[in-house]
Design an enzyme around this catalytic site. Structure first.
Site, short mmCIF file in Angstrom:
data_model
loop_
_atom_site.label_atom_id
_atom_site.label_comp_id
_atom_site.label_asym_id
_atom_site.label_seq_id
_atom_site.Cartn_x
_atom_site.Cartn_y
_atom_site.Cartn_z
N GLY A 69 56.72 -2.02 62.00
CA GLY A 69 55.74 -2.29 60.96
C GLY A 69 55.14 -3.67 61.03
CB THR A 70 56.56 -7.03 61.69
OG1 THR A 70 57.45 -7.02 60.58
CG2 THR A 70 56.04 -8.44 61.90
CG ASN A 149 59.20 -5.00 50.60
OD1 ASN A 149 58.09 -5.21 50.11
ND2 ASN A 149 59.95 -5.97 51.11
CD GLN A 177 60.46 -0.16 52.07
OE1 GLN A 177 61.18 0.74 51.66
NE2 GLN A 177 60.91 -1.11 52.87
CB SER A 197 58.79 0.48 60.53
OG SER A 197 59.76 -0.07 61.39
CG HIS A 199 64.07 0.39 60.83
ND1 HIS A 199 64.76 -0.30 59.87
CD2 HIS A 199 62.92 -0.27 61.01
CE1 HIS A 199 64.07 -1.35 59.49
NE2 HIS A 199 62.93 -1.36 60.17
CB THR A 235 57.07 -0.28 80.15
OG1 THR A 235 56.63 -0.92 81.34
CG2 THR A 235 57.70 1.05 80.49
CB CYS A 323 61.72 -9.52 56.28
SG CYS A 323 61.62 -7.92 57.11
#
Length: 379
Positions: A69-70, A149, A177, A197, A199, A235, A323
């Site tokens: 996400g960042t 978040n 989120q 993101s 995860h 890659t 974060c």
């Protein structure tokens, strides 16, 4: 152990891990290679792109894989600024965005951008009229997160998209989120860019994506190769790309079921905390919030101290964004929502998943009540 920090990261689902494993040691070819082993990897990337696009009502060529996400936030905002300077340099965002957005905006301010940081109300909601008034002839982008978040509030993304479209302004939403937990239709909501993101919805860490409306201009972010149609060199992370697609498909299939379970537990936990612990203040909107998100500020305590004591009892929680862990200051989100600084230092976030149980929540409330009482006595 009772895990209540799913807003920070989620357990990778077993079927996601199973799908990823062959791409470490069996289908390990480079997707850019012309031989059969590489072609298998390229096919997997194509299928993953298609799977994610379907969850958004998008086209496969509008999905770009990133490291999370960042990176997606950085790419969307910086690339729009670079490609639209002939139209203007003004960007609108809010004071409660993730630092991936706020720090990117601060970076661009040093390069000539003009940023408007909108206030929010006590629930963390943006004011649509204020947003529309902030639009200027040189406004090129509006960036508002889908759901916060730290406090769980869900923003009115559809109406914001309508406003942006009416004024010819591009619209980006950080949906890290929200994606996988809430239904999102990018075309209906007039979303031009969307960050996600893996995860955060039981996928692997280190992989995410950026949705880019095919009608918009967006320059390259990482240079050096022709991956991701020449816009994001490097890659491909084959295991990660396969894993995020399986996680996305799983999240879409069980979204309604999981949301119903998590919402019931969320409301139960809020009710119990408010009934058991005096001086507990719910942060964020009471109903317009993420299904598994509970956040409180407690009078007379330091949130970090409570988290350490919860951890000693086998309970994993947080005081806000993972974060910003290690930052001694109060949350910028809570301050923007009007929470007094001293009270904001007593924040605790408890974020659930469908794997939690009511019995676990009862144990958490008992532990938390005792910890808050003890910390108040130690003042």
């Amino acid at each position: 152990m009772i895990y209540l920090d799913n807003a920070a990261t989620t357990r990778t689902a077993p079927e996601v891990v199973e799908a990823m494993l062959p791409y470490f040691s069996e289908y390990y070819g480079n997707a850019g290679s012309i031989y059969g082993l590489g072609s298998q990897s390229k096919k997997a990337v194509i299928n993953a792109r298609k799977t994610i696009a379907e969850t958004l009502g998008a086209q496969p060529n509008e999905i770009y894989f990133t490291a999370g996400g960042t990176e997606s936030d950085n790419w969307a905002i910086k690339a729009v600024y670079e490609s639209c300077q002939d139209r203007g340099r003004h960007i609108i965002t809010t004071k409660i965005e993730h630092h991936a957005v706020l720090h990117t905006c601060k970076y661009l301010e040093g390069r000539g951008a003009r940023i408007t940081y909108l206030d929010v109300d006590e629930n963390g909601l943006v004011n649509l009229e204020q947003m529309e008034r902030a639009i200027r002839p040189d406004t090129i982008l509006i960036s508002v997160m889908y759901a916060n978040n730290e406090i769980g509030t869900i923003e009115p993304i559809g109406p914001i998209g309508e406003i942006a479209k009416e004024h010819g302004v591009l619209f980006h939403t950080d949906a890290v989120q929200a994606y996988g937990h809430l239904p999102i239709a990018v075309e209906q909501m007039h979303i031009d860019f969307l960050s996600a993101s893996g995860h955060k919805f039981n996928g692997p860490k280190g992989v995410g994506f950026l949705y880019v409306n095919s009608k918009t201009r967006l320059g390259s972010f990482i240079h050096g190769g022709q991956q991701e149609r020449g816009r994001r060199a490097g890659t491909e992370n084959m295991p990660g790309i396969v894993g995020i697609a399986v996680a996305a498909e799983r999240a879409a299939a069980y979204m309604d079921e999981h949301a119903a379970v998590e919402s019931r537990m969320r409301d139960y936990l809020i009710h119990c905390i408010e009934g058991k612990i005096p001086g507990a203040r719910l942060t964020g909107h009471r109903t317009m919030r993420l299904p598994g998100h509970v956040s409180f500020c407690f009078e007379g305590i330091q949130g970090e101290s409570a988290l350490i004591m919860l951890d000693m009892q086998g309970i994993c929680a947080s005081s806000g964004s993972a974060c910003t862990t290690g930052d001694p200051g109060p949350s910028h989100v809570l301050l923007a929502a009007g929470v007094p600084e001293e009270l904001a230092r007593g924040s605790i976030r408890l974020t659930l998943s469908e794997e939690n149980t009511m019995e676990e929540l009862d144990m958490v409330v008992e532990s938390l009540a005792g910890i808050v009482e003890k910390l108040r006595l130690l003042r």
